[in-house]
Enzyme design. Sequence first.
Site, PDB file in Angstrom:
ATOM      1  N   THR A   1      46.435  30.451 -21.691  1.00 45.50           N
ATOM      2  CA  THR A   1      47.244  29.864 -22.749  1.00 45.50           C
ATOM      3  C   THR A   1      46.528  28.604 -23.194  1.00 45.50           C
ATOM      4  O   THR A   1      45.852  27.959 -22.387  1.00 45.50           O
ATOM      5  CB  THR A   1      48.691  29.586 -22.298  1.00 45.50           C
ATOM      6  OG1 THR A   1      49.445  29.108 -23.420  1.00 45.50           O
ATOM      7  CG2 THR A   1      48.763  28.587 -21.158  1.00 45.50           C
TER       8      THR A   1
ATOM      9  N   LYS B   1      47.477  39.028 -21.209  1.00 40.75           N
ATOM     10  CA  LYS B   1      47.320  37.617 -21.604  1.00 40.75           C
ATOM     11  C   LYS B   1      47.102  36.821 -20.323  1.00 40.75           C
ATOM     12  O   LYS B   1      48.001  36.749 -19.473  1.00 40.75           O
ATOM     13  CB  LYS B   1      48.566  37.138 -22.347  1.00 40.75           C
ATOM     14  CG  LYS B   1      48.518  35.670 -22.766  1.00 40.75           C
ATOM     15  CD  LYS B   1      49.745  35.342 -23.601  1.00 40.75           C
ATOM     16  CE  LYS B   1      49.953  33.854 -23.820  1.00 40.75           C
ATOM     17  NZ  LYS B   1      48.889  33.212 -24.590  1.00 40.75           N
TER      18      LYS B   1
ATOM     19  N   GLU C   1      43.775  36.151 -24.713  1.00 38.99           N
ATOM     20  CA  GLU C   1      45.099  35.960 -25.310  1.00 38.99           C
ATOM     21  C   GLU C   1      45.654  37.273 -25.868  1.00 38.99           C
ATOM     22  O   GLU C   1      46.745  37.306 -26.413  1.00 38.99           O
ATOM     23  CB  GLU C   1      45.016  34.933 -26.454  1.00 38.99           C
ATOM     24  CG  GLU C   1      44.789  33.512 -25.996  1.00 38.99           C
ATOM     25  CD  GLU C   1      46.091  32.748 -25.770  1.00 38.99           C
ATOM     26  OE1 GLU C   1      47.154  33.382 -25.652  1.00 38.99           O
ATOM     27  OE2 GLU C   1      46.025  31.514 -25.719  1.00 38.99           O
TER      28      GLU C   1
END
Length: 107
Positions: A27, A24, A77
């Site tokens: 954000t 990831k 993500e």
Amino acid sequence: MSAHSYPEFTFFSRFVADIQAGRKTITIRDESEANWQPGQRLALFTNPEHQPFGTIEVISVTAVAFNELNDEHASQENMTLPELKDVIRNIYPDLPPFYVIEFKLIA
């Protein structure tokens, strides 16, 4: 400089493993959490437990509309695009303007 001197930035606990593994790398947040600058370092904490779990460096902050989210965002993500859109709708049901915060884990 200790991590405690960096501004705090929180993630739900379910994202910790993906962040720590480098799966990831972005954000997506609303305007209230988008005032970071490239090169700025942030101390990571879980939400709501407030457990520290690392430090990131901000690479970029870019405005994005909900309907502009694409497979690349989802990949960054570590989700599918439908999963990503569902997560965002759950967190931000009003679908405000969004910002993609790209980051790298540094500690």
